[in-house]
Design an enzyme around this catalytic site. Structure first.
Site, PDB file in Angstrom:
ATOM      1  N   LEU A  97       0.877  -1.163   0.000  1.00  0.00           N
ATOM      2  CA  LEU A  97       0.000   0.000   0.000  1.00  0.00           C
ATOM      3  C   LEU A  97       0.913   1.211   0.000  1.00  0.00           C
ATOM      4  CD1 LEU A  97      -3.237   0.501   2.005  1.00  0.00           C
ATOM      5  CD2 LEU A  97      -1.563   2.330   1.885  1.00  0.00           C
ATOM      6  N   GLY A 107      -5.609  11.427   4.467  1.00  0.00           N
ATOM      7  CA  GLY A 107      -6.583  10.363   4.422  1.00  0.00           C
ATOM      8  C   GLY A 107      -6.493   9.429   3.239  1.00  0.00           C
ATOM      9  N   GLY A 109      -4.159   7.121   2.509  1.00  0.00           N
ATOM     10  CA  GLY A 109      -3.827   5.778   2.972  1.00  0.00           C
ATOM     11  C   GLY A 109      -5.024   5.106   3.621  1.00  0.00           C
ATOM     12  N   TYR A 145      -1.488   0.419  10.738  1.00  0.00           N
ATOM     13  CA  TYR A 145      -2.410  -0.719  10.755  1.00  0.00           C
ATOM     14  C   TYR A 145      -2.977  -0.983  12.150  1.00  0.00           C
ATOM     15  CZ  TYR A 145      -1.019  -1.601   5.969  1.00  0.00           C
ATOM     16  OH  TYR A 145      -0.797  -1.471   4.617  1.00  0.00           O
ATOM     17  N   PHE A 148      -6.010   0.849  13.072  1.00  0.00           N
ATOM     18  CA  PHE A 148      -7.248   0.295  12.520  1.00  0.00           C
ATOM     19  C   PHE A 148      -7.552  -1.095  13.086  1.00  0.00           C
ATOM     20  CE2 PHE A 148      -5.977   3.566   9.564  1.00  0.00           C
ATOM     21  CZ  PHE A 148      -7.162   4.276   9.450  1.00  0.00           C
TER      22      PHE A 148
END
Length: 172
Positions: A97, A107, A109, A145, A148
């Site tokens: 990514l 924002g 990503g 990560y 999230f």
């Protein structure tokens, strides 16, 4: 430059997309997009999705998805209790990514991650995958990560996962 964050602008990599100008600041990720991504797509090894600039073929960000396996022994014990006892379980690998460094980090990503999770969930409804797995390339990526709710696998440093059940809850 017009960058629109809409699903219509994230598409599978095509031969006509301009890969040459992409620069995320990471030579490995740049090289992959410029030299290997089309081959991976053609050989069904990974599917690169690209965010293109509106009304152009210029790639401003990308991610890849592919099928993979996660060893049952790597998963947390509380999750293993609820899973079949296979040695390996199917997962979707979010392999790369990246966003072009000319794009401010506002924002993009996160938007790519949400798109990747949505596509992974849709795919898992037809071809099973119990989680999305990522290999964080560095501490910043790992923090991204973990923000999230990705969880670490037990034995592989910087390899994180998000259970598909949680992803399904995100999308209602």
């Amino acid at each position: 430059m017009t960058l629109i964050l809409a699903p219509d602008y994230i598409v599978p990599l095509q031969k006509g997309h301009d890969r040459d100008t992409f620069d995320c600041g990471n030579e490995e990720l740049n090289r992959y997009l410029k030299r290997q991504a089309r081959q991976d797509a053609d050989k069904f090894a990974a599917t690169p999705f690209v965010l293109v600039e509106a009304d152009t073929s210029i790639i401003r960000a990308y991610y890849t998805l592919s099928s993979s396996l996660a060893p049952l022994a790597e998963l947390p014990a509380e999750l293993v209790k609820k899973l079949p006892r296979y040695q390996h379980l199917p997962v979707t690998l979010l392999g790369r990514l990246a966003r072009d460094k000319t794009i401010p980090n506002k924002g993009v990503g996160e938007y790519l991650l949400i798109d990747a999770l949505r596509r992974s969930l849709e795919g898992a409804q037809e071809i099973a995958a119990m989680a999305v797995v990522v290999d964080a390339k560095n501490p910043d990526a790992e923090r991204f990560y973990r923000h999230f709710n990705f969880l670490p696998l037990q034995r592989t440093p910087h390899r994180l996962f998000l259970p598909m059940r949680q992803i399904a809850q995100l999308f209602g």
